[in-house]
Motif scaffolding. Structure first.
Motif, mmCIF file in Angstrom:
data_model
loop_
_atom_site.group_PDB
_atom_site.id
_atom_site.type_symbol
_atom_site.label_atom_id
_atom_site.label_comp_id
_atom_site.label_asym_id
_atom_site.label_seq_id
_atom_site.Cartn_x
_atom_site.Cartn_y
_atom_site.Cartn_z
ATOM 1 N N ALA A 123 0.859 -1.182 0.000
ATOM 2 C CA ALA A 123 0.000 0.000 0.000
ATOM 3 C C ALA A 123 0.897 1.234 0.000
ATOM 4 N N MET A 124 0.478 2.278 -0.685
ATOM 5 C CA MET A 124 1.298 3.471 -0.844
ATOM 6 C C MET A 124 0.770 4.632 0.001
ATOM 7 N N ILE A 125 1.677 5.494 0.447
ATOM 8 C CA ILE A 125 1.293 6.726 1.142
ATOM 9 C C ILE A 125 0.743 7.673 0.083
ATOM 10 N N PRO A 126 -0.433 8.266 0.297
ATOM 11 C CA PRO A 126 -0.970 9.195 -0.700
ATOM 12 C C PRO A 126 0.036 10.302 -1.036
ATOM 13 N N GLY A 127 0.256 10.521 -2.332
ATOM 14 C CA GLY A 127 1.166 11.574 -2.776
ATOM 15 C C GLY A 127 2.631 11.199 -2.694
ATOM 16 N N GLY A 139 -9.878 3.221 -3.706
ATOM 17 C CA GLY A 139 -9.207 4.440 -4.135
ATOM 18 C C GLY A 139 -7.732 4.463 -3.791
ATOM 19 N N GLU A 140 -7.284 3.528 -2.955
ATOM 20 C CA GLU A 140 -5.887 3.461 -2.548
ATOM 21 C C GLU A 140 -5.019 3.011 -3.730
ATOM 22 N N GLU A 181 -4.946 0.817 -8.768
ATOM 23 C CA GLU A 181 -5.885 1.468 -7.859
ATOM 24 C C GLU A 181 -6.891 0.432 -7.385
ATOM 25 N N VAL A 182 -7.191 0.443 -6.087
ATOM 26 C CA VAL A 182 -8.213 -0.451 -5.534
ATOM 27 C C VAL A 182 -9.578 0.111 -5.945
#
Length: 112
Positions: free
Chosen positions: A37-41, A73-74, A93-94
């Motif tokens: 999972a990625m950190i937004p931005g 949306g992640e 994207e999920v």
């Protein structure tokens, strides 16, 4: 018994293709993949890699089974086995998630 005492209602089945949003056919793909999972931005992983079991794959995305519920949306980084010893890093994207027994199913859309 006759005489219509117990009326039967016959409903047409909903056409599954009418609600289908995929643009390309999916294929069964039973491989274990790495999931981050990625950190937004950011392009840095938010957590250590998890393992997920891929169910199917298409040109547009894939379906997985995983032990936790990713957020819709992640953005995630997937490492997909391609050939013996070679994995492809892919961002996706999920799109949706749903509970399934003790795990979760999720639909991912590949990002270009």
């Amino acid at each position: 018994m006759s005489g219509g005492r117990y009326p039967i209602t016959i409903r047409e089945r909903e056409d599954p293709m009418a609600t289908e949003k995929r643009r390309s056919a999916r294929r069964r793909y039973k491989e274990e993949i790495d999931f981050e999972a990625m950190i937004p931005g950011s392009k840095m992983p938010r957590v250590t890699p998890h393992h997920a079991h891929c169910r199917d794959i298409s040109q547009g995305g894939l379906g997985i089974i995983i032990g936790f519920q990713p957020r819709e949306g992640e953005i995630v980084k997937l490492s997909i086995p391609f050939k013996k010893g070679i994995t492809l890093p892919v961002f996706a994207e999920v799109i949706w998630t749903t509970a399934e027994a003790d795990d979760f199913r999720a639909g991912m859309r590949f990002l270009s």
